[in-house]
Design a protein around this motif. Sequence first.
Motif, PDB file in Angstrom:
ATOM      1  N   GLU A  61     -15.554 -22.106 -10.773  1.00  0.00           N
ATOM      2  CA  GLU A  61     -15.237 -23.490 -10.380  1.00  0.00           C
ATOM      3  C   GLU A  61     -14.516 -24.233 -11.498  1.00  0.00           C
ATOM      4  N   GLN A  62     -14.846 -23.911 -12.728  1.00  0.00           N
ATOM      5  CA  GLN A  62     -14.208 -24.573 -13.867  1.00  0.00           C
ATOM      6  C   GLN A  62     -12.792 -24.075 -14.092  1.00  0.00           C
ATOM      7  N   ARG A  63     -12.547 -22.782 -13.837  1.00  0.00           N
ATOM      8  CA  ARG A  63     -11.279 -22.166 -14.229  1.00  0.00           C
ATOM      9  C   ARG A  63     -10.285 -21.951 -13.085  1.00  0.00           C
TER      10      ARG A  63
ATOM     11  N   GLU B 288     -18.417 -20.758 -13.711  1.00  0.00           N
ATOM     12  CA  GLU B 288     -17.222 -20.402 -14.481  1.00  0.00           C
ATOM     13  C   GLU B 288     -15.985 -20.409 -13.593  1.00  0.00           C
TER      14      GLU B 288
END
Length: 379
Positions: free
Chosen positions: A335-337, A333
């Motif tokens: 790494e995505q945000r 999460e």
Amino acid sequence: MIEPAGQHTVRRHNSALVLRAIADGPGVSRAGLAAATGLTKATVSTVVDRLIAADLVAEGEPERRNGPGRRGTVVSLSPTGPHGLGIEVGVDYLAYCLVDLTGEVRAEQVRFADNRTPAVFERAGEFLRAAMKEAEALGVPVGGVGIAVPGLVESSTGVVRLAPNLGWRDVDLAAELGGTFSVGNEANFAALAELWHGTGLPDFVHVSGEIGIGAGLVLGRSLFEGVRGLGGEIGHLPVNPQGPRCSCGAHGCLERMAGQEEILRLSGADSVDDLVGLLEDGAPVAVSAVREAARWLGIGLSTVVNLVDVPAVVLGGTYARLEPWLREPLLAELEQRVASSAWSPIHLVRSPLGTGAAVRGAAASIIRDILAAPDVPRM
């Protein structure tokens, strides 16, 4: 108008300078202290004598070194000197921790109870007195008391402005307990404990999740509290506006989506111990509950990381116990945000102090105050 420093101010400054040098390099001689502090050997000798008289410093064996010349006697922080006492008022427990000048834990205890009642002040007072008796039984003096609470504590007054999970508003806890204490936010104390006795990272956000979720932010080895000391309330970041109502009055706060109670509810576990057992057995419902909490936690933490560019996240409290199952979905999460994650990955660390960080930080803060401003007698 700035007044000139008096003899007492100079004496305290020199004492603090020498004490810090001893704390940073225990087992150093007076000559070594003079070299480390820039003070004259005569001044250092006088200061050390004062510190010994105040039982802040103790002399040991002659120093070990090669070569000719007289060997000096080493000095270290006194194990029998003033101790720091930390008290934590949690939502469902009380804890105390007694530490000596070196930060060594001398005694600790946790007592479970529901503190969401008016009886909490009487209960906390009795617990405090029991901790003082424990110090007396050990034969050590208490140099001060730090109290950690899960709420907004105004740094200038020590007043607990809001502790929604305890039902407190504008509570002068020191007055309620009838003493002079250092009252602070439990997440901030936990972050300081991590800095002083845990991971030792210079820059990080420490997040812990029990009934509520708290965060302490350390930047450049210093705690960042905000202008009034009311920062770090990550548990009340709105991550899901359509979510359930929080104790603070808002909807979809992080602690309602990823706090301990929500994880237990979704997993069907009665306690964190039960939850860990289910996770170790690979129970699908328990694994799913933790992964769901990790998703919401990642949303909240990504906001913090994007805002202040902090490179590390330390998982404390219940999250430290759940770290093996939180790690993978939480990192995914983040790494995505987190905008910078592609070239600057977030360092995710499990706290070595776990659920005891806040109370230890409260105790250690007293020791830090003593070392920074020692009260020494005139010789």
